[in-house]
Design an enzyme around this catalytic site. Structure first.
Site, mmCIF file in Angstrom:
data_model
loop_
_atom_site.group_PDB
_atom_site.id
_atom_site.type_symbol
_atom_site.label_atom_id
_atom_site.label_comp_id
_atom_site.label_asym_id
_atom_site.label_seq_id
_atom_site.Cartn_x
_atom_site.Cartn_y
_atom_site.Cartn_z
ATOM 1 N N SER A 37 31.750 86.695 -37.167
ATOM 2 C CA SER A 37 31.914 85.326 -36.665
ATOM 3 C C SER A 37 31.355 84.280 -37.623
ATOM 4 C CB SER A 37 31.198 85.175 -35.311
ATOM 5 O OG SER A 37 31.814 85.969 -34.340
ATOM 6 N N HIS A 71 37.212 83.878 -36.475
ATOM 7 C CA HIS A 71 37.832 85.094 -37.008
ATOM 8 C C HIS A 71 39.272 84.763 -37.411
ATOM 9 C CE1 HIS A 71 34.742 88.126 -35.824
ATOM 10 N NE2 HIS A 71 34.407 87.142 -35.007
ATOM 11 N N TYR A 121 36.249 93.307 -26.303
ATOM 12 C CA TYR A 121 36.295 92.342 -25.202
ATOM 13 C C TYR A 121 37.547 91.462 -25.229
ATOM 14 C CZ TYR A 121 34.260 88.883 -28.501
ATOM 15 O OH TYR A 121 34.015 88.054 -29.557
ATOM 16 N N GLU A 122 38.317 91.531 -26.311
ATOM 17 C CA GLU A 122 39.593 90.811 -26.348
ATOM 18 C C GLU A 122 40.703 91.583 -25.641
ATOM 19 O OE1 GLU A 122 40.350 88.562 -30.268
ATOM 20 O OE2 GLU A 122 38.975 90.171 -30.853
ATOM 21 N N ALA A 177 27.585 88.509 -36.555
ATOM 22 C CA ALA A 177 26.654 87.524 -36.022
ATOM 23 C C ALA A 177 25.928 88.171 -34.854
ATOM 24 C CB ALA A 177 27.405 86.280 -35.561
ATOM 25 N N SER A 235 29.873 94.061 -31.662
ATOM 26 C CA SER A 235 30.786 94.683 -32.627
ATOM 27 C C SER A 235 30.047 95.752 -33.418
ATOM 28 C CB SER A 235 31.355 93.617 -33.576
ATOM 29 O OG SER A 235 30.323 93.094 -34.401
ATOM 30 N N ASN A 289 21.036 83.111 -33.319
ATOM 31 C CA ASN A 289 20.309 82.543 -32.176
ATOM 32 C C ASN A 289 19.222 83.525 -31.742
ATOM 33 O OD1 ASN A 289 23.100 83.821 -31.177
ATOM 34 N ND2 ASN A 289 21.512 84.314 -29.674
#
Length: 262
Positions: free
Chosen positions: A24, A55, A79-80, A107, A196, A219
């Site tokens: 990401s 992406h 998750y897609e 990420a 991922s 984060n």
């Protein structure tokens, strides 16, 4: 000749030595590189166009650190709605084209107290938490090549920014973890968490590839800061010029020394 047939022909004539999957927001790292050929994900058999911002969904043949590299600008996520064979299609294509070394990037949320937004972490092990029962076992897996973990740390230290070699917890997403889940992951030994990499690394090792992986910490994980988590924050941090420059240098140095460690 189909777009994929043309791309495959170009790849076989160049014989890429390594591959990289850019997570990401990390795609801009390849923008300045010399590109010999490129193809969109939707033109590759078995691939699907990504639906996640950050992406691009492009495969590129580039020169990176003096090495011909197969670069995946983005990835496909479970998750897609994709199955695991689709999610790992990038790795299997790299192996099919003769690549022996693969570098995975992602990420991730930082769990270890020393990890802050913008930091990088070399992955030395992962926790594959991809089903309901996986949480009961907390087994650490290590498909990552130890020489590469050490190399990433050495290169980072030489560049003046030492990095942690840590444990990455891979979950399916698409929601961010709750503070209670983050406390559980910390107790299981996780230093960072994302959605991922785990299946890609396992597939690569099964296919005989040597594997390295880098997390870009975008984060603090849920409950570890007062900030509300959202994907725009992930993209903003991952695409910060200083983060992109640091990752680009580390990856360039890694590829330039691939011949010494393969």
């Amino acid at each position: 000749m189909t777009p994929f047939a043309a791309f495959e022909s170009a790849a076989r004539s160049i014989s890429p030595q390594a591959a990289v999957i850019l997570g990401s927001g990390l795609g801009p790292v390849v923008d300045a590189l010399k590109c010999h050929a490129a193809i969109e994900f939707q033109d590759v058999p078995g691939f699907a166009a990504p639906t996640v911002q950050g992406h691009a969904g492009r495969v590129m043949l580039v020169e990176w650190g003096g090495v011909h590299v197969l670069a995946f600008r983005g990835r496909m996520h479970f998750y897609e709605g994709h199955d695991w064979p689709t999610c790992t299609g990038t790795v299997r294509l790299a192996a099919k084209l003769g690549v022996k070394t693969i570098l995975l990037t992602n990420a991730a949320g930082g769990i270890h107290p020393d990890l802050n937004p913008g930091d990088l972490m070399a992955i030395r092990q992962h926790l594959p938490l991809l089903s309901a029962n996986d949480w009961k076992h907390s087994l650490h897996a290590g498909p990552y090549t130890p020489d590469f973990v050490a190399k990433l740390q050495q290169l980072s230290a030489a560049g003046g920014t030492p990095i942690l070699a840590g444990v990455y917890a891979g979950l399916t997403g698409p929601t961010y973890e709750t503070p209670a889940e983050i406390r559980a992951l910390a107790a299981m030994g996780a230093d960072a968490v994302g959605m991922s990499t785990v299946k890609e690394a396992q597939t690569a090792a099964d296919l005989g590839l040597r594997v390295a992986a880098i997390s870009c910490i975008t984060n603090k994980a849920a409950g570890l800061s007062a900030d509300k988590l959202d994907h725009s924050e992930v993209q903003d941090v991952a695409s910060r010029p200083d983060v992109v420059a640091r990752l680009a240098k580390l990856v360039t140095d890694f590829f330039s020394t691939c011949g010494e460690t393969t």
